[in-house]
Structures are given as C-alpha cells and as structure tokens.
Design a protein around this motif. Structure first.
Motif, short mmCIF file in Angstrom:
data_model
loop_
_atom_site.label_atom_id
_atom_site.label_comp_id
_atom_site.label_asym_id
_atom_site.label_seq_id
_atom_site.Cartn_x
_atom_site.Cartn_y
_atom_site.Cartn_z
N CYS D 230 0.82 -1.25 0.01
CA CYS D 230 -0.01 0.22 0.09
C CYS D 230 1.03 1.26 0.06
CB CYS D 230 -0.94 -0.15 1.10
SG CYS D 230 -2.16 -1.52 1.21
N ASP D 231 1.61 1.17 0.83
CA ASP D 231 2.85 2.31 0.87
C ASP D 231 3.19 2.61 -0.87
OD1 ASP D 231 2.42 2.73 3.35
OD2 ASP D 231 4.17 1.75 4.10
N ARG D 232 3.67 1.60 -1.40
CA ARG D 232 4.38 1.54 -2.49
C ARG D 232 3.27 2.12 -3.48
NH1 ARG D 232 4.47 -2.67 -6.12
NH2 ARG D 232 4.27 -4.08 -4.91
N ALA D 235 -2.32 2.78 -2.28
CA ALA D 235 -3.40 2.28 -2.00
C ALA D 235 -3.99 2.38 -0.33
CB ALA D 235 -3.62 0.82 -2.48
N LEU D 236 -5.28 2.29 -0.25
CA LEU D 236 -5.78 2.26 1.18
C LEU D 236 -5.44 0.58 1.60
CD1 LEU D 236 -6.28 5.27 1.82
CD2 LEU D 236 -8.78 4.35 2.35
N MET D 237 -5.31 0.47 2.63
CA MET D 237 -5.12 -0.80 3.11
C MET D 237 -6.22 -0.92 4.20
SD MET D 237 -1.97 -2.49 5.68
CE MET D 237 -2.23 -3.84 6.81
N VAL D 238 -7.19 -2.02 3.68
CA VAL D 238 -8.58 -2.40 4.18
C VAL D 238 -8.26 -4.01 4.80
CG1 VAL D 238 -10.87 -2.64 4.02
CG2 VAL D 238 -9.76 -0.82 2.74
N VAL D 239 -8.37 -4.07 6.19
CA VAL D 239 -8.11 -5.47 6.66
C VAL D 239 -9.59 -5.90 7.11
CG1 VAL D 239 -7.49 -6.86 8.27
CG2 VAL D 239 -5.83 -5.16 7.16
N GLY D 240 -10.02 -7.02 6.58
CA GLY D 240 -11.18 -7.90 6.97
C GLY D 240 -10.92 -8.63 8.21
N ALA D 241 -10.86 -7.95 9.47
CA ALA D 241 -10.59 -8.90 10.43
C ALA D 241 -11.58 -9.54 11.35
CB ALA D 241 -9.70 -7.73 11.55
N ASP D 242 -11.25 -10.62 11.99
CA ASP D 242 -12.05 -11.31 13.03
C ASP D 242 -11.93 -10.49 14.39
OD1 ASP D 242 -13.38 -12.87 14.77
OD2 ASP D 242 -12.31 -14.63 14.08
#
Ligand SMILES: Cc1ncc(COP(=O)(O)O)c(C=O)c1O
Ligand SMILES: Cc1ncc(COP(=O)(O)O)c(C=O)c1O
Lengths: 516, 449, 516, 449
Positions: D230-232, D235-242
């Motif tokens: 994402c840094d590169r 992009a936005l980093m979206v995490v689908g987390a439990d």
C-alpha cells in the motif's frame, strides 16, 4: 366534507399510549389498568382446536352459570405492554442499583438462573406426574437437599416450605412432633427480643407460647435471662445467628448446652446464612432444626416480595418426622428409576400443596453449583467484610449501638441525629433514595432506636460501598445543617414523594372498586 | 471458577487493612473456634455458567413428563394453560423480578400498583370486596382461610369436604396440630359432598365449612346447601374456588361465601413441577382486619398524586409479632404480578373465552373417553374442565402405558377417594385440540384393553 | 484496633451500584462502562472443556501476537447489569408509549415474535449448513417470499437485502442488469423531490445519475415536469406511494405508462406499505421492482436503529436477474428435501453475506400469519383512518400544507407558528416529549417548511390519538402564549435536556478515548 | 383472528363519522379504482398466536443443523460462541428492542450511550480511532470499506485477496457493477495471499487492497507485506479482521491498516441462519468524513451534563442525499448494543480468554483431525480458531455422513478456492470440549474411510 360541528369520537378509557408516568418523561401517576379499559378491546388469542363450539348453556347448568362476565378490564395488547412497562419504570430493583436492605440479602441475582427456571424440561413438568416420569426433577431435588445438608451440617431436609416463615412453622411442628414422640408435652418456645417478627408469629401458629428473652449490652442473648426461663416446659429456642443485629451469638455453645439440658431443641433461623457459609455450620453449633431463606442466601430473586423457598434441615433424630413425601434415592429399579417419593415413618405431613417452590429450588441449586464450595465460603467472607467496612467507615457519622465486629450486616442508628436535630431514621432512608441507593431497613430490629440496618451483600463493589458511605455521611451532615423540616421534605425526585400511609389505613382503598 | 463477587485481591487486602485485619479468617474471630468448620465444605468447586446450564438441562432431559414431550391431560389443581409471550415478557421484567417487598413506596410504585390491580381482579373474581397480595399456594390459602374462620367464630371444629384437594386436606391436618383445629372430613357421594345434619351450634358445631368449587373430581356442587348449613351453624363459609372457572361459574361471593381461597397458577404461571404457585385469598369486609398476608391500599403523596402503599401493617408479623393474623412474610408477589398481567391479557372476554374453551374441550374429551369400552363415569355431576372416570385397570398402570403413547394421561385417584386406584382424573384445557383428544382416546382404548 | 489514620481503600472505577442516572431516582448522567472498570474485575465464565492449556506462545507466532490485551473494561456482572439496565431506563420506546414518528411505522411489536426469533430450531442454525439439513428454514423463507409476492402483486422476491436502502440498491442493480440484457445502456433515474434521502444515495451507488422532479401543489409528482425529463436515457423512476407526504400518487397509472413508454422501469419504495396492504398492490399499479421495509410494515421491532429487512420483489421479467442463491421449492428429492438453493440464470449476484436478516424475516412471517390476509387489510384501513383523524383533528391548530385525504401519515407544519411567534417544529417536538409522547419526524420531507410528520400507526387507540391531539393543540396554544424563548427551553423533565449538537460535530468525540 | 388493532367497531364508526365518511373503503377514494385490488389477498385468515408459534416451531423442527442437535464445527464467518443469559437479558430489554434511530437525544440516551460505548470498543479492537454505529454485516462492511477507499484515492482498481470470504467477494462483485470498481482477485498460495508485483501507481494501480486476518482458510498472513504494498502503490489498506481474534492477534491498526471491516456476530449474536449480524467498521481519523453509516458523539446538554447524540449527520443520506458517503440508514443497532453488552461481559481478560480457548480447541482439533489417515492440511500457515484440510472424499459427502454421527462437520471449500471440493473448513470455538472433539475425530475417521 366532514361536518364542522362533528365532535371528535367520544371514547372511554385512558390513553394507553400516553407515557407521562414513566420517570423518563414526567411525574404523573399511571392510571390503573381498569382505567385503560374500553368495551370490546382484547389482547388474548388462543389456538385453533377444531373442537365443536357447544353453547355454554349446554355445558354449564343454569344454577352454576354466572349472569354477567367478571369485569377484568378490556385492553389491547399494546396498552397492556405500555402499562406494565411503565409500571416497571416506577420500580427500583437490584438490577438498577445497590439495595442494602438489611436482613433481606439483596445481592445480585445471576441471569443464568432465570434461564434455568425457564427450561422446558423443568418448567413444563406437571407436579402430579409419577416419579418414573420425573426422574430429572427428583435427582435435582435430592442433590439440592444433600448440598443444603452439607452447608448446614444437618442430616436431612425438607424442601417443601415456600418461604422462611413457612419453614419456621414446619420446624416448630417438627419440634412438637419430636417432643410428643418422647412422650413429653411442652408449651413454651424461647425467642430473643431481637428476633424477626415471623418467629413469634410462627411459634403461636405452632401452638406454643412465646417466651421472650432480652439481649444484653453486647447485643446477644442475655445468658442469665435465658437460664432463668429454662425449664422442662420449654420445647426449644429459636435463634438467629448471626442475629438480626448482624452479631454472632458468641455464647452459642453455652446456649445449646443449656437448652439441651432441659430437653429443649435448638431452632436456627437461617435467614442470615449468607454470613456463615463454609465458616460455621448450624449443625456443628448444636442446632437441631434450621430453615434457610434460599431467596436470600442463594440469590433466587425476591420478585417484589416473593416467591421464596424456605427448606428446613434437621439433625438425625428429627429425620423420621420430616414432611412427606420426600424425594429419595433408591437403587435403580426395574423401570430404571433411581429416585422415588417416600414419606418418613412419623412424618408431620405435608406443608406445601406440591413439592415446594421447585423452580426457586432449581435456581438455588444452579447458583450453588456455579459458586461451588469454595465460592460459598468466599461469599460469606466478602459479605462480612463489606458490612464491617461500612460499620467502620460510618461509625463517626452515625451511632453504632453495638460497635464491634459484625457479620453480614450492621445496624446503625440515627438516635443522635434525632435527639439533636429531630431528623429520624426514616428521613435518612428517604433522602438516600435521591443519592441513587435503596434505603436500608429501618426501625428493625425493634430493640434499636432509629435503627438503620445495612446489609451491603458481597456483590457490591468497594466503589459502591464508598459511594454509599459518602452519601450517608453527607446526609448526616446535611441533617445538622438543614434540620428536620427540610429533611422531611425528601425525596423530591422520585415518581411519587412521601405517601400518606395514615390515610391509606384510615380510608382503606384495597381495590379499584373501593375508590369513591 | 464461577463468582459474582467483584472484589479483586488488592481490594480485599485494602479493606482488611482499613479494618486493621490481616486475613479473612480474622473477620470471623467472634465465632468460637470450637464450632468453626475445620475443613472445606464437601462440595465441588465452582464451575462455569455453561457447565451448570448443561447440567440443569440434563436434569430436564430426564423428565419424561414435560409438556413438550407428553401431551398433558393432568390437572388436579395444576393446569397446562396458555402462557403468551407477552405475559412472560412483562412479568419477567427485571424491575419486578429483582426487587423485594415494597418498603419504600416512593420507589416501588410499580410493584405496589401491579399488586393493587391484582387485588382488584381477584376480588372481582371472588365476588368479595377484599383480596390480599398473595399467599404461597392454594393449600396454604386454604389453611389461612380456616385459621381466619376459626379466629372469627372462636370455634375450632372445621368441616372439610372430601372434594377439597387431597393435598390441601393433608396440609390442613399438618397445621391443625399446631393450631389445635379439629378437622372433620365430610365425604363425597356421587361426586358431591354429603353434608351431615350434625349439631346446630355449640362447641361441636363447625366454625368453618370448606368446600371446593369445582371440587377435586371436577364436579360442580350446589353451594346453596353450604350457605344454608353455615347460616344454621354460624360457621364461616370458605370456598376453595378455581379462579379460572369464574369465567363461566358463579363466584364464591355470589354463592354467599365469606372467604374464597384458590390456586392462582392458572393465571400465567408455568406447571413448574408444582411451584412457585400463587395462593389467592379474598374475603368479606367483616374480616378485613383478620386478612392474612400483605395488603396494598391506595392513597396519595404529598403532592396529592395517587400512590399505593402496603397498609394495615398492624396485622402483620413484623409489627404484631405473636399476635399477627398469620406468619406470612415473603409471599408470591411475582406470581401475583404475573397473574395481573395474564388477567389483563385475558380481560373480561378472555376469561369467559378460556373457561368456555376448557369446558368444550372437557366435554369433547369426556364424550370420547366414556365411549371406550369398560370406562365409566366416576360421578354424574356437571363438570367444567376436569372429570373423573373409572378404569378397568389400575390407573397407575394405565398412566405408564399412556406415556408410551405420548400422553400424560391424568392423575390416579388412589389415595384421594375411596377405591380411587381405578380412578383417573382427566383435565382438558383450552390448549388441547380435537386431534389430540381423539388420539388420546384411541390410545386410552388400547391402554385399558 | 484499626489505625484511625488509615484511609478507606482507595479504589478506581465508578460505583456501579449508585443508581442516580435512572430517571426514577435522579438526573445525573450515567458514567460509561469504561469508568466502572477496575483492574482485575470480570464477569465472564466459560464451560469446562478438558482441553490442554497450551501456552499462547505455542499457539500464535510472535509476529502475530499482540503485546497487550485490548482494553475493553473490567466490570463485574452486577455492574454490567446495573449499567445497561439504567441505560435502558434512559431510553424511550414503543413499549413505553406512542411513537408517532412519521415514515418509521413505529407500531406495537407483538412479543410472540421475540419468542419466534429465539426458537432454538431457528436461532441455532449455522448459515453454511447444507440445504438438506436446513429444510425448515428454506420452507420458511419460501413461504415468506410467496406471501410478500401476493401482498405486492409481484412474481418473485429476494429476501437478502438487510434494510430498505439495501433493497433500493439491489433494485437499482436489477434495473441496470435488465437494461443491459436488453442491450441498452441508460444513465438516469428519476426521483421526486419528496423522496427519502436513501433513494438518491442508492441511485448514485447504483451508478446512475439522479434526476429530481418537483412535486406539484397537490404534493404529488408534477406530471408535466416528469414528462419533460423522460427520454430513452432514463432507466427508471423511484417512487414512494403513498409518498413521504402521506399522499397517494393519484396519477400513478399515467406515470407508469409514461415511464414504460420510454422503456424505463418503475421502482416502488415500499417503506410505506403499511398504508396499502390488501387495498392496492404495486404490481397492479404497474411497478416492476419494489422493496419492502419489513421492520416497519411487519412489526419487526426497530432495535434502536436496526436490524431491519428489505426484501425486493419484482415482476416476471426481472426474475432471472434476482440475487442468488435463492431458496426454491423442488420436488421431494432422494434425501427427502423439498427445498434447495438456486441462483437465477442472470443473477446480479449476492447482496448479503448470507441469506438476509433471517431472524427478522422469521418474525415478519409470524406477524403476517397471526394477522392473516384479512388482518393485513384491516391494518391498512386503520392506519389510514388514524392518520386522517389526526389530520382532521389538528387542521385548525397547525398548518396542513396538503390538506386532503392522506394515507398512513400526515405532514403538518409549524410554518405559521414560526412566522408568528418564532416557535419552530423542533420546539413543538421537544415540548411534546413532556406530554408523554415521542416526537413526530421533523423537517422531513424537505419540501415542507417546518414539517411535523405524524404516523400514528394502527396500534394506537382512539384514546391515545385524542390525547396526542390535545397535547399538540395545547402546545400550539402555549407557543402563542409563551413565545419562542420559553418554548426553546423545553424539555425540562427528560434525563438530559437539549443537547449541544453543534459542539458534538465541532469537537468530535466519537469514542471514550477521544475525551480530553 | 389475531389482531393488534385496538379499535372496536363503534370506535371505527365514530372516527369515520368525524371524517364525514361512511365506510373504510372511502378512505381509499384517492386510489384509482383501476389499480385497486378487486379481491381479497390470497392468504390464509389470521390465526391465534399459539398456532403460529407451533408452526414456527415446526419449521425449526425441520432444521437438522441446529446447534442443539448437531455439534457445530462450522465457522466460515459465523461462529458458535457462548452467549450468556446476561447478554440476552440486557440486550433484549424492550427499551432497546422497540425504539428506533435516536432522533430525539433527550429520550434516547440509552441507545446513544450504548452505541458510543460500542464504537469505543470496536475502535480499540481495530486499533483505529474511529468506528461507526454499525453496518449490516461483514460483507456490507467490506463493500463500504472498498467504497471509502476508492473515494479517498480516486482509483477504482481494488485488489482483493482470495482469502477474503467468498461471499464478501461475491458482494463486492455485485456492487462493483454500480460503482464501476474494478475488482482484481489476488490468489492464495499455500493459504496466504500471493501479492503480485504489479503497477506502482497510475490508474492501473490499486486504490484499495483488501485482505483477511485471519483469512477465509483460517490462516494468519503477515500483513506487513500488505502495508508495504500500500505504501508503494498509495492504496488504502483495508483489513477484514475477525474481531474476536483480537484477543490474541495484533490489531488491524497495529499492522498499519487504514480501515478495518469485520463481522460482529461473534459478540453475542446467535447463528440465526446468517442474520441479523453486525457489520463492524473502523478507520483512521483521516477518513472520518467519509465514514459510512451513523456516528454517535459525546457532547453536553444545556445543563452541561454529558450527553450523546448522532453527529456528522451531514455525511448521511437524509441530508446529503445523492452525495452521501453511503446509503445506509437503518443499520444493526440492536446487534451493536448486544456486542457492547457481550464485550462488557468479556471485558479485557475475557476477550483474551475466549480467543485463547478457541486457539487451544482448534489446535487440539487440528491435531486430532490430521492424525486421521488420508486427511492432510490444506496449508501450513498458522491458524487461530479455524483450519482447512484436504479429505480423501468430497467434502459434501463427508458433511452428510458426519450429520448422522451428530456433527455439523464444517464447510466445504467447493467454490471458495480452486479444487475446494475435497476441502473442509473446520472451526472449534471455546464451546467445544475435548470429548466432543475426540468424538468428532473418531466419526470423521469413519466418514472419510
Ligand atoms: C431473620 C429472618 N427470619 C425470618 C424471615 C422470614 O422469612 P420469609 O420472609 O421468607 O418468610 C426473614 C425475612 O423476612 C428474616 O430476615
Ligand atoms: C420512505 C423510505 N424509504 C426508504 C427508507 C430506507 O429504509 P431503511 O432505513 O430500512 O434503509 C425509509 C426508512 O428509513 C423510508 O421511510
């Protein structure tokens, strides 16, 4: 076009949707359900049965038939819900906050016990079903009985009594049956003056005469006074230990010896069992009979005044007299049953219509199992710790008539506040409501002037105790600053303020129909 | 592991320190060492709530006679009536469940008003002006009714119809040992009480006459004979009435009763293996000050708002102690609130409806059962939602067989009436469908064959 | 003896037992759960599993392991219960009283539906279990779908959308898929200016451009304006009927014809279905797509803001595009299954993680079955009657911008009150709380100045309507007597009074941790 | 027969008269006759509540896969966690259940404060400063997360890991048709995402990268590679987390995520066949004004008391209409309140405890299952409460067989990953005991033989 002169529909009945009685929105009174009634409304619905609709005239002979229905009320389900939901908002409860009502053990009641009481396998069982079809219930009751015996150090118990007072009377009938079996007729039962009012009332119903012994200056049974009334007409003594002052009767061994010496039995009012769980057992103190208030010690909620459960446990020699039928273990019989009903040979008979307040008993067992033996002891320890902390914390602000280590509760007094400023225990109690706490028990035990009996219970945190103590301290200070008249005006914020109790008794309105 | 105690160890230590103590044990220094428990309780350690719930479910699993497994045709004072979700939701509100006796009316108007409404409803059902705030159950109400009657008449002889629930009669016998009442059982003949001519006054004459309506066999008795008997003897007339039957039947008060006692389980309380149930009690104004238990009255607050409060406290044991009208303290308030909700749900028309539906189901069931070869009526008196039959086999045996067919067939009359071993008491409530009753009759035909 | 200088235990955390925030006892704020936290407290308990207690280090590699636990709060079960019970007392709800919030259909929600949603056979089913093991659920869903189709006059429905807005977007994607299947690419969707805000937002998300058409002086779609924007770039129109003014779009047949003529589809926003049940069906009016707010019309309670359920029903030609998988009837197959999942051939795909808000759907079906076809029609009739009665009753006290027969709700206006006395709709709304009623919807629809949108629903009795009307009348009178400033001071009796909304947006505190 | 309408016929007539109408039909005079329904709805007439309850119970009876019948080893985003009585009691209070969106904060502090507490808890779990008041479910949160990311970056290309729940991916595809996003699926290799080197910027470069943690196969991926990506790419980093896994795992925020999305069912909501569940959403402050859904903020009232209110309303559809950040209106507040209660019950230590217990049960189950002949691990990456295995037979077949042994064995990977037909996804929560797992493994050994 509508006729401009047409009036709006005239309607009878109060507006169910108007919520001005919930403290959330306002300070008006809630109308009674009867006032919401409007002819023709209904909430009920029943299943479709396919059963022929035989006319009532063919079902019930004319001489038995009523001519007009009972006028209950006619309301919609919506109004029914609104009414009782609003009423619930006008009611304080443990779930809202601390309720340090002495002698009542208003501890937190775990919600899991509500689930237990609603289990279809327990709640859906008819009490007259044969033992072969109710093995689960019998097993549960036997396990509870055994547990209560272990907790109290007794040999066996009856689970039938529906509350503490019912247990007391059962215990007194056991006492009577035992004496009679010894061929002895006795007429007197001794009760300390600090005792709960149900004790003397039960003694009378048990056919005995009450002999009151005074408390000494330690708040305990006056041993000399006790000895002076002991004779062979004494059937026994009813003792609450810790007593209603929250004090442990230190001379218990001597009391037991003295009463037993004249052939009397010792009855233990176990309403205050919370204080001694796992620490000391009535059986080991020499008691012959004990009733327990499961609804206090074992967190079965008090339901606005009940139901309770008041099992009675007894020592070995009294077992044959227990009420029956009792659930008992058998071997595994031919239909696979391990439990059955049995009536003890010399049973005093039945004291409950069925088997006791069984769903309350199930709650109590669940509570005990969650806590376990270790947990029960901890309950007593923390209950006692909390009470002593309150005592110590407040002994400057209030009189502490018996200022020595107490057990699960402490009796303070507003005696000085009354003498100096005319502010009574009742005023303190009412003012405390505005600080977010239920009031303590007031004017009980009778032997303490202006008594304020505080039982914090083990489920209130140190933070809550601190807040309670501060509230009581500041109220005491306020009493001095503002004086009797100002204090008597409280509470100001509650849905109703002080109510006219004298008028209630004088112009008795016990039903809606007695309204004039 | 389970615990509802909030205190952390640090907090406990801090509190002990404040008290100048160094251990929990020191809190119990006042307890003589000699009587102290020297070991741990021989109980399992605490476990998680889910473990306990699983264990309680397993107890439930071992009960075959659950009404979700066996279709319930048993009655005998405990009935399988409809309990709608709305009753459970409202009566289960935690403010009602987790409060206690309304000692502080300012913050207890919820319970007080609900009980006031309950009293009104019970009084109307009883056809009598006063009702209390509940007693333990039907049997204890009967005991209290008798006690009131004896106190009022000063006569200790009590005539009790054999049509009174056998358990109530057992309770009366138990408690009579303490109070010294003389209980005389008056037998049933053909399902109704055969009142003796007996003495017309004096000590032998009854101070109380107690009769069931309907009686234990489900039969309706003509209570005018009881009223006449009481007029003649000066006894108090106490009627053990089924309050649900009041949807169709004349009230106790209408028959001239002085006191009505009854079992309130029928109003929203689950079968629950017999408890907690609800003792109903109503009486005429003449006996108001002898009323056992708690009483809620209407009054006003300092701002003249309508308010409710427990009243006539002077009758109660916490004030009058040994002179109290009864020893009842904790009662069955939650069940009283439940009954108020359930009665509100039923309302005027619903009470008629439920009684009518019971009567119809019972008529339908009775016709079907009596059509079975070898099954005969126990009595010919009219019935409402329960009836007794004579079987060609012992009832206990039939009940076991019927369980295999999916029914709780009823209650054996063994012990309840003479020769009851072949008697079966069958109840059909509004929850029973024609299909269920047809299947029941078919199964019964096999079970008695 | 305790050292007199010893201070009481210092404790962190607020006192959980202090109940001063319940309106029953006082007017303070309730601390947050975080403030009750005290290190080491806990409420949780789990079952005994017998599973080895492998150390966490062996379970989770270091790079994935957090170094400190998430700080949630540490409270006792007792304090947890007290906190949330008190919060519940600070919340108005239908169960407390009338809630005439326009466009939201806050009718009474039968308790039996709560029982339904809690049935172990429904609530305990995993959504990924195969169809062979979930036949009951599939049967239920199919029955609901068929019922909703009958009610709306449509051919088939998807039950997946979780709320009305989700249904809208689903419907718009259906519209797009249909046009694409016709080989046509269109860019515009028409929405009347009275529409609910979700409609334009959904249109945007559906990839369309919003074309707004004004309402005419009857409060209905201006036919000329509509015609002027209709062309073959119009994918369709989204119409609420009855519209958000509570008015029935009388020209519906012409609208349908006109939109269809340019090849557009008709979308029906069925949030207001309550008004027309059994009276007129969107399908019969020519609509192609409809979403329904089951949480409004079918009494599945609103849960403080949700959950809802927004099924979308469509006409025959759109069926192949419905989201999938769908529960469908099959024959009885070899494993005895009668229902299975099937995805329509040209399905737009999945719009819910699983099968929709299924327990909400179960509630809705139960509600429909209790009411039955006859009951549904009666609901519409009485809902409309109640609204018209209110309109008629209040048309002297308030402006009624479109004073003609309305459907389930009526939009009043405080325009004159504002002009004459500076008293706004908001002031009326706030003052009404003190009269025991929830406020109407205010300032919506946007096209009415000072709108007060009242939807009484069919479950409020005439008595409640009368009381509501009187309250609104007297408030209007009061506005004239007391003026703007006095009115703006209300409410006085609620747990909090007017709140500073500007500050909330300016100094944003979206979490406890953002407090300074 | 059933009805919740209070009006009697007299009242209806009176109200009609007041309106100058003589029939109900006239109320609908504005509806053109041509479109009016000319017949009754073809639906059964209303019946009593008990009938309906019986019917709903019979639906339930036809579901074999109830967790009181089959021991649940299925997960895949819906888990069989403990729901204590206390959560049900509190979240079920009617004030929470029967209110709506808190438009009038003066009488809605209960819901508002509970949601404020919920937001705080979710934000802490996410390791991000802001959370909203709920979305529909995990999948819809993912869709909204992607929408936010695209709006923030202005780039419509979205890289989605194949480890994202297949249903979420299906939803992303569905909604992308409207929003015009280009969804690129990045495949899993050995259970973890094989991120491509791909473009470093420009239009082809992703605006959003979406990854699961743990992913659908239960595997834990090293998210630092995603952060780097994402840094590169910007992009936005979206995490689908439990969110339950947060008891042990690093938070999304801690890994550097801009947005966390997740499924909140694990906090007190029943399996319920998939709904209503609870969409969680948290993000960094930078994206506050793009936050979808409702937001509650703290403020004061005119007396300076702490108060809560819905805020930043200008983002919402009722004000910004077509320019709103999302179209969500009705959301899942009751589930958010439920989660707040359940999280309060768990507390700081309980969240660790439950995650640890899940991890232990899963370890125990994995060891037992992999000991079975022919069953092999799908991947070797570390797992938490769920793992995937390869079976010697089609998973569908095995699942059917396992049901006969009393288990819901898991979820077939058919359709979820390439060659998934022989893959089985198995979850073990804190409710699973060693005995259950032993029995499961024994049954599985037979089922795959
Ligand atoms: C010390 C004591 N004894 C007896 C009782 C009577 O118990 P119950 O109210 O359950 O009849 C109580 C409680 O009220 C009590 O506190
Ligand atoms: C007319 C109208 N349309 C659409 C909606 C959106 O429905 P939901 O809130 O369920 O998304 C609503 C309700 O809020 C509404 O009143």
């Amino acid at each position: 076009m509508p006729d401009e002169t047409t009036m709006p529909t005239t309607t009878t009945g109060a507006p169910g949707g108007r919520a001005v009685s919930t403290p959330l929105l306002g300070g008006e009174s809630e109308p009674t359900l009867f006032e919401f009634s409007h002819p023709g409304r209904r909430a009920w619905s029943f299943r479709t049965t396919g059963i022929p609709e035989v006319p009532v005239e063919d079902l019930v002979p004319a001489i038995h038939r009523r001519t007009a229905p009972v006028d209950i009320a006619e309301v919609s389900e919506r109004d029914l819900v609104a009414h009782f939901t609003r009423l619930s908002h006008r009611q304080f409860s443990v779930d809202l906050g601390a309720y340090p009502l002495g002698s009542c053990t208003m501890k937190y009641n775990p919600k899991v016990c509500d689930t237990v009481a609603g289990l279809p396998g327990l709640a859906g069982v008819h009490p007259a079903a044969p033992a072969s079809m109710t093995q689960g219930w019998l097993a549960l009751l036997v396990e509870l009985e055994e547990t209560l015996c272990e907790v109290t150090g007794m040999a066996a118990a009856t689970l039938q009594p529906a509350a503490g007072a019912a247990g007391e009377l059962t215990g007194l009938l056991l006492m009577r049956a035992w004496h009679e079996a010894q061929g002895s007729v006795r007429h007197k039962v001794i009760i300390p003056d600090s005792a709960h009012g149900t004790n003397p009332a039960s003694v009378t119903l048990g056919g005995y005469e009450v002999v009151t012994v005074p408390s000494d200056d330690r708040g305990c049974v006056d041993m000399d006074a006790l000895r002076s009334v002991l004779d062979d007409d004494v059937a026994g003594i009813m003792l609450t230990n810790p007593n209603t002052l929250g004090l442990f009767e230190e001379d218990i061994a001597e009391i037991a010896a003295a009463v037993h010496e004249v052939g009397g039995l010792l009855y233990y009012d176990g309403a205050n069992l919370n204080a001694i769980l796992g620490v000391v057992r009535p059986g080991d103190m020499g008691f012959d009979i004990i009733h327990m208030n499961l609804h206090k010690t074992f967190a079965t909620p008090h339901g606005g005044g009940g139901p309770g459960a008041g099992p009675v446990a007894v020592s070995e020699r009294l077992v044959p007299f227990l009420p029956g039928p009792r659930p008992v273990r058998t071997g595994v019989d031919d239909v696979g049953a391990e439990f059955t009903w049995a009536t003890p040979e010399r049973s005093i008979g039945r004291v409950h219509t069925w088997h006791g307040n069984t769903l309350v008993l199930a709650r109590a067992l669940a509570y005990i199992l969650v806590n376990g033996g270790d947990g029960l002891k901890r309950i007593a320890q923390v209950a006692v710790l909390n009470a002593n902390w309150i005592r110590r914390r407040l002994h400057d602000a209030y009189d502490v008539p018996f200022d020595r280590p107490c057990m699960h509760e402490v009796v303070l007094s507003a005696k000085s506040l009354k003498a100096e400023y005319g502010v009574r225990a009742l005023d303190i109690a009412k003012r405390l409501l505005e600080e977010g706490f239920h009031s303590p028990t007031v004017y009980f035990p009778l032997i303490v002037d202006e008594a304020l009996m505080i039982e914090p219970t083990e489920t209130e945190s140190p933070q809550t105790l601190e807040a309670l103590a501060r509230a009581l301290e500041s109220i005491a200070a306020e009493a001095g600053e503002l004086g009797a008249e100002a204090m008597a005006a409280h509470p100001l914020v509650t849905p109703v303020r002080r109510v006219d109790e004298a008028r209630a008794a004088r112009t008795l309105i016990p039903t809606f129909d007695a309204r004039t | 592991m389970g615990t509802y105690i909030p205190h952390t160890d640090d907090e406990l230590a801090g509190m002990l320190a404040f008290l100048g103590l160094s251990s929990m044990d020191e809190l119990f220094a006042v307890v003589p060492e000699a009587v102290k428990l020297q070991h741990d309780l021989e109980l399992a350690d605490g476990v998680g709530e889910p473990d306990v719930l699983a264990q309680m479910e397993s107890f439930g699993g071992r009960n075959r006679a659950r009404n979700d497994r066996l279709v319930c045709f048993a009655g005998g004072g405990a009935y399988d009536h409809e309990i709608p979700s709305v009753t459970q939701a409202l009566a289960g509100r935690s403010e009602f469940v987790t409060s206690y006796t309304p000692y502080q009316p300012e913050v207890a108007q919820g319970v007080l008003q609900a009980v006031f409404e309950f009293q009104t409803m019970v009084a109307r059902i009883a056809g009598l002006p006063v009702s209390n705030a509940s007693l333990y159950d039907g049997g204890s109400s009967a005991v209290e009714g008798v006690n009131l009657g004896v106190a009022a008449t000063g006569r200790q002889t009590v005539w009790v119809s054999e049509g009174i629930h056998p358990h109530w009669r057992q309770m009366l016998a138990t408690f009579a040992v303490g109070t010294g009442h003389r209980i005389v059982t008056v037998p049933l003949v053909d399902g109704v009480t055969a009142w003796p001519d007996g003495p017309d006054g004096g000590d032998e004459s009854p101070g109380v006459v107690l009769v069931g309506y309907p009686n234990y066999l489900g039969c309706l008795e003509d209570l005018s004979t009881v009223r006449t008997l009481c007029d003649r003897t000066g006894a108090l007339m106490v009627v053990g009435a089924d309050p649900l039957a009041a949807g169709l039947l004349r009230s106790a008060g209408n028959w001239g009763a002085d006191v009505m006692v009854g079992e309130g389980q029928v109003f929203g309380t689950s079968l629950g293996f017999g408890g907690p149930y609800l003792g109903l009690f109503a009486c005429s104004s003449a006996h108001l000050r002898r009323l056992p238990g708690r009483l809620v009255g209407e009054t006003v607050d300092v701002e003249d708002r309508v308010a409710y409060v427990t009243t006539l406290r002077a009758r109660e044991q916490d004030i009058r102690r040994e002179k109290a009208t009864s020893n009842v303290c904790t009662n069955q308030t939650l069940m009283a609130v439940t009954a108020a909700v359930q009665l509100g749900w039923l309302g005027t028309s619903g009470l008629v409806e439920v009684a009518t539906r019971c009567a119809r189901a019972t008529r339908y069931a009775r016709d079907a059962v009596l059509a079975i070869d070898g099954v005969t009526p126990w009595a010919d008196a009219p019935v409402l939602r329960e009836f007794a039959v004579r079987l060609p086999r012992p009832a206990d045996q039939v009940i076991e067989r019927m369980a295999d067919a999916g029914f709780l067939a009823g209650i054996s009359l063994e012990g309840a009436v003479d020769g009851g071993g072949h008697g079966l008491l069958i109840a059909a409530t509004e929850r029973r469908t024609a299909d269920q009753i047809d299947a029941y009759a078919a199964a019964l035909a096999k079970a008695v064959a």
